[in-house]
Design a protein around this motif. Structure first.
Motif, PDB file in Angstrom:
ATOM      1  N   LEU A  65       0.863  -1.175   0.000  1.00 41.32           N
ATOM      2  CA  LEU A  65       0.000   0.000   0.000  1.00 41.32           C
ATOM      3  C   LEU A  65       0.901   1.227   0.000  1.00 41.32           C
ATOM      4  O   LEU A  65       1.677   1.438   0.943  1.00 41.32           O
ATOM      5  N   VAL A  66       0.785   2.035  -1.034  1.00 39.01           N
ATOM      6  CA  VAL A  66       1.735   3.110  -1.259  1.00 39.01           C
ATOM      7  C   VAL A  66       1.013   4.426  -1.496  1.00 39.01           C
ATOM      8  O   VAL A  66       0.097   4.497  -2.332  1.00 39.01           O
ATOM      9  N   GLU A  67       1.419   5.474  -0.781  1.00 40.43           N
ATOM     10  CA  GLU A  67       0.887   6.799  -1.061  1.00 40.43           C
ATOM     11  C   GLU A  67       1.555   7.346  -2.323  1.00 40.43           C
ATOM     12  O   GLU A  67       2.673   6.942  -2.674  1.00 40.43           O
ATOM     13  N   PRO A  68       0.906   8.269  -3.014  1.00 40.53           N
ATOM     14  CA  PRO A  68       1.357   8.641  -4.358  1.00 40.53           C
ATOM     15  C   PRO A  68       2.698   9.359  -4.411  1.00 40.53           C
ATOM     16  O   PRO A  68       3.376   9.301  -5.432  1.00 40.53           O
ATOM     17  N   ASN A  69       3.091  10.019  -3.316  1.00 39.65           N
ATOM     18  CA  ASN A  69       4.316  10.811  -3.373  1.00 39.65           C
ATOM     19  C   ASN A  69       5.540  10.049  -2.878  1.00 39.65           C
ATOM     20  O   ASN A  69       6.573  10.647  -2.585  1.00 39.65           O
ATOM     21  N   VAL A  70       5.441   8.736  -2.802  1.00 39.89           N
ATOM     22  CA  VAL A  70       6.575   7.903  -2.419  1.00 39.89           C
ATOM     23  C   VAL A  70       7.526   7.778  -3.596  1.00 39.89           C
ATOM     24  O   VAL A  70       7.135   7.333  -4.684  1.00 39.89           O
ATOM     25  N   GLY A  71       8.792   8.162  -3.402  1.00 39.86           N
ATOM     26  CA  GLY A  71       9.789   8.030  -4.452  1.00 39.86           C
ATOM     27  C   GLY A  71      10.205   6.579  -4.627  1.00 39.86           C
ATOM     28  O   GLY A  71      10.043   5.741  -3.727  1.00 39.86           O
ATOM     29  N   MET A  72      10.749   6.271  -5.791  1.00 44.55           N
ATOM     30  CA  MET A  72      11.147   4.908  -6.075  1.00 44.55           C
ATOM     31  C   MET A  72      12.210   4.403  -5.106  1.00 44.55           C
ATOM     32  O   MET A  72      12.208   3.223  -4.725  1.00 44.55           O
ATOM     33  N   ASP A  73      13.130   5.262  -4.684  1.00 46.51           N
ATOM     34  CA  ASP A  73      14.164   4.805  -3.759  1.00 46.51           C
ATOM     35  C   ASP A  73      13.560   4.387  -2.424  1.00 46.51           C
ATOM     36  O   ASP A  73      13.922   3.363  -1.844  1.00 46.51           O
ATOM     37  N   ARG A  74      12.593   5.182  -1.931  1.00 46.43           N
ATOM     38  CA  ARG A  74      11.936   4.832  -0.667  1.00 46.43           C
ATOM     39  C   ARG A  74      11.107   3.555  -0.833  1.00 46.43           C
ATOM     40  O   ARG A  74      11.066   2.704   0.063  1.00 46.43           O
ATOM     41  N   LEU A  75      10.452   3.398  -1.958  1.00 49.79           N
ATOM     42  CA  LEU A  75       9.631   2.216  -2.212  1.00 49.79           C
ATOM     43  C   LEU A  75      10.496   0.962  -2.246  1.00 49.79           C
ATOM     44  O   LEU A  75      10.148  -0.066  -1.644  1.00 49.79           O
ATOM     45  N   VAL A  76      11.627   1.033  -2.920  1.00 49.18           N
ATOM     46  CA  VAL A  76      12.535  -0.106  -2.986  1.00 49.18           C
ATOM     47  C   VAL A  76      13.103  -0.427  -1.608  1.00 49.18           C
ATOM     48  O   VAL A  76      13.230  -1.594  -1.218  1.00 49.18           O
TER      49      VAL A  76
END
Length: 494
Positions: A65-76
Motif C-alpha cells: 500500500l503506497v501513497e502517491p508521493n513515495v519516491g522509487m528509492d523509498r519504495l525499494v
C-alpha cells in the motif's frame, strides 16, 4: 491508516472548496520528474506532498500500500526490508508511485510486466467534486483505466496497491555487444522469450555500435566481479558499459551489481544528459570532475536546475514508443536529422490500449499487438525557440508516420487539433464529465508546450532582468545551479 485518512480528508476539503467555487486547480507534489515547464500558484493547488509513505507491505499477497508521493528509492527500501521489490521500478529515485501511474512510466522490466500503472491492483482517488472513491479492474473500471496517462486531470490519486516480486541481493548483468540497429532489435526481441531474463534495455552509441543490457536477480554466489553505480567514486553506468564494449566487441561480459545500484543505475548523470552540463560550463568531463560535482549530477538536483534555468527549451527530450518493424527507419531518421547519440532502447509489453494517453488513441498502433520499443532521444536542440519547436514538431510527425506514440511526461508541441486527432477526445471528455472533472485542466493544456516562446513580463524588475540576461551565456545555467542550492520549493511561483 488513521494518519493517511486525516491527510486525505484535508485533500477532500480543499477540493470541495475549489469545486463549489468552480476554480480549476493543479496537483502539487513538491517535486517533478517531468521535463515540461511547470509553475504552480499557491492559491490554486491541492498539496499532496505529505502523502509520501509506504503504509503496508503484505508478504503473503506480495503487495504494498503506497501513497502517491513515495519516491522509487523509498519504495525499494521499504519493500526490500520484506525481501520483495516492485515488478516495475522507474530508473530515477525521485520518480513517484503516483507519477508513475498517471504518467504511464516504464523501465527495463516493462517487457514482462507492462507499465508501472499495470502493476497496480487498485487506486484511491479524490474526484474533482471531493468524493473519495476506489477504482480497480472490477470497480469503477473506466476510471482505473482512464487515470493511467491522465496526468491528474481526472482527480487526485491518494493511494495505490501495487504488486511485488521476490527480491535478491544482486542482479547478474550481461553486456552483449551489437554492431547494427537490426542486430540490436533482433537481440532485444530474443530476450522477450527468454524466461531467465528479468530486465532488458539497450544503449546505442552510434548506428553501428551498442550494447544490450540484460539482468536476472541472484544471491551472488557466482564468482563474478561486483560493480556499483551509486557512490561518487563509481562510474556512470553508460560510460561503464561503453568501456566494457570497447574492451570486448565480440562476446558478452557479465558482472554482479547490487540490486539498488542496478535499479537506479542511470540516476547519476541522468542517463548521459549530465555530460551536456559539463559542456555548457566548458568544464572538463573526466572521472575527477564527475566525482567533485557528484551532488549536482543526481536527477533530483538536475531536474531542479533544468526547470530554473529554462534549458528545457534548448534540449530535445523525447521518449517514443515505436513498433518494432519501424524502429530501424525511425532511428535512421533521428541519425540523419539530429545526429543524437547515445539512444536508449527499452522493450515494452504489447498492450495497444495502454500505448498512449489519455484513454488510448485512435491511430493504428492501438489496434495491433505488435511489440513496441521505446526510443529515448535526449540531446541538444536548436537554441532559438522557433527552430526548437519546429524540430520537435518534425519528430512528432515522424512518430505518427511510423505508427508510434510519444510519452507526454516530456514537452509536446502539437496544436490542439493535432493532439485530439491522435487521442480520443470524446471518450476522454465523457469520462471527465462522468467523474466531475470537466472543470480541471485538460491533459492537452497540461502537457503541451507553447508554440510561441513566452516573453517575461518586462514591467517587473524580475521579468525585465530575465528577458535581458537569460540569453547571455552562462547566466541561465548559473541561475539554475544556484537555485538548486537556495530553494526547495522550485515549482511554486514566488
Amino acid at each position: 491508516m488513521d494518519s493517511h485518512n486525516e491527510l486525505v480528508n484535508t485533500v477532500v476539503e480543499r477540493i470541495r472548496d475549489f469545486h463549489e467555487r468552480k476554480v480549476p486547480f493543479k496537483i502539487y507534489h513538491g517535486s517533478t520528474n517531468s521535463t515540461r515547464d511547470a509553475g504552480f500558484q499557491r492559491d490554486k493547488i491541492v498539496d499532496t506532498s505529505k502523502l509520501d509513505r509506504v503504509l503496508k507491505v503484505d508478504t503473503t499477497a506480495k503487495t504494498a500500500l503506497v501513497e502517491p508521493n513515495v519516491g522509487m528509492d523509498r519504495l525499494v527500501e521499504e519493500t526490500g526490508k520484506c525481501g520483495l521489490v516492485p515488478e516495475v521500478v522507474m530508473e530515477f529515485p525521485g520518480i513517484t508511485a503516483g507519477g508513475g501511474f498517471v504518467g504511464m512510466a516504464g523501465e527495463s522490466s516493462s517487457f514482462r510486466y507492462g507499465f508501472f500503472n499495470q502493476t497496480a491492483n487498485w487506486i484511491e482517488v479524490v474526484l474533482a467534486n471531493g468524493e473519495l472513491v476506489k477504482a480497480s479492474p472490477t470497480e469503477n473500471q473506466d476510471l482505473f483505466r482512464g487515470a493511467s496517462g491522465s496526468f491528474g486531470t481526472l482527480g487526485v490519486l491518494t493511494l495505490l496497491e501495487i504488486r511485488l516480486v521476490e527480491r535478491r541481493r544482486f542482479v547478474e548483468v550481461t553486456y552483449d555487444p551489437v554492431s547494427s540497429i537490426p542486430e540490436a532489435v533482433a537481440k532485444i526481441e530474443d530476450c522477450r522469450a527468454n524466461k531467465e531474463v528479468e530486465y532488458v534495455d539497450a544503449i546505442l552509441y552510434s548506428a553501428n555500435s551498442g550494447v544490450i543490457v540484460t539482468g536476472r536477480q541472484t544471491d551472488g554466489a557466482t564468482g563474478l566481479r561486483k560493480q556499483g553505480f551509486l557512490k561518487s567514486t563509481d562510474p556512470w553506468f553508460y560510460l561503464h558499459a561503453k568501456k566494457i564494449l570497447k574492451k570486448n566487441k565480440e562476446k558478452p561480459t557479465k558482472e554482479l551489481v547490487p540490486i539498488e545500484d542496478y535499479l537506479f543505475r542511470y540516476d547519476r548523470g541522468a542517463f548521459w544528459t549530465g555530460e551536456y552540463a559539463f559542456k555548457w560550463f566548458v568544464t572538463p568531463f573526466n572521472r575527477i570532475t564527475r566525482w567533485a560535482l557528484d551532488h549536482f549530477m543526481h536527477t533530483r538536483v538536475m531536474y531542479h536546475a533544468l526547470h530554473k534555468s529554462g534549458h528545457s527549451k534548448q534540449y530535445i527530450i523525447q521518449d517514443l514508443a515505436i513498433p518494432v518493424s519501424r524502429v530501424q527507419d525511425f532511428i535512421q531518421y533521428v541519425d540523419d536529422s539530429f545526429g543524437i547519440y547515445p539512444l536508449w532502447l527499452c522493450p515494452l509489453r504489447e498492450d495497444g490500449k495502454y500505448a498512449a494517453s489519455p484513454n488510448g488513441g485512435k491511430d493504428s498502433i492501438l489496434e495491433t499487438n505488435e511489440h513496441l520499443l521505446n526510443v529515448g532521444v535526449w540531446g541538444p536542440g536548436p537554441t532559438k525557440y522557433p527552430e526548437f519547436v519546429e524540430k520537435n514538431r518534425e519528430m512528432e510527425s515522424k512518430v505518427r508516420e511510423f505508427g508510434g506514440v510519444k510519452w507526454l511526461y516530456a514537452q509536446a508541441f502539437y496544436t490542439e487539433e493535432e493532439f485530439w486527432s491522435i487521442y480520443d477526445r470524446q471518450a476522454y471528455d465523457e469520462l471527465r464529465a462522468k467523474y466531475h472533472a470537466s472543470n480541471l485542466p485538460t491533459v492537452y493544456s497540461k502537457t503541451n508546450a507553447p508554440l510561441v516562446e513566452p516573453v517575461p513580463d518586462p514591467s517587473t524588475w524580475r521579468g525585465w532582468l530575465r528577458h535581458k540576461t537569460f540569453g547571455v551565456w552562462p547566466i541561465s545555467g548559473v541561475y539554475g545551479v544556484v537555485s538548486t542550492v537556495l530553494s526547495k520549493e522550485y515549482l511554486l511561483k514566488k
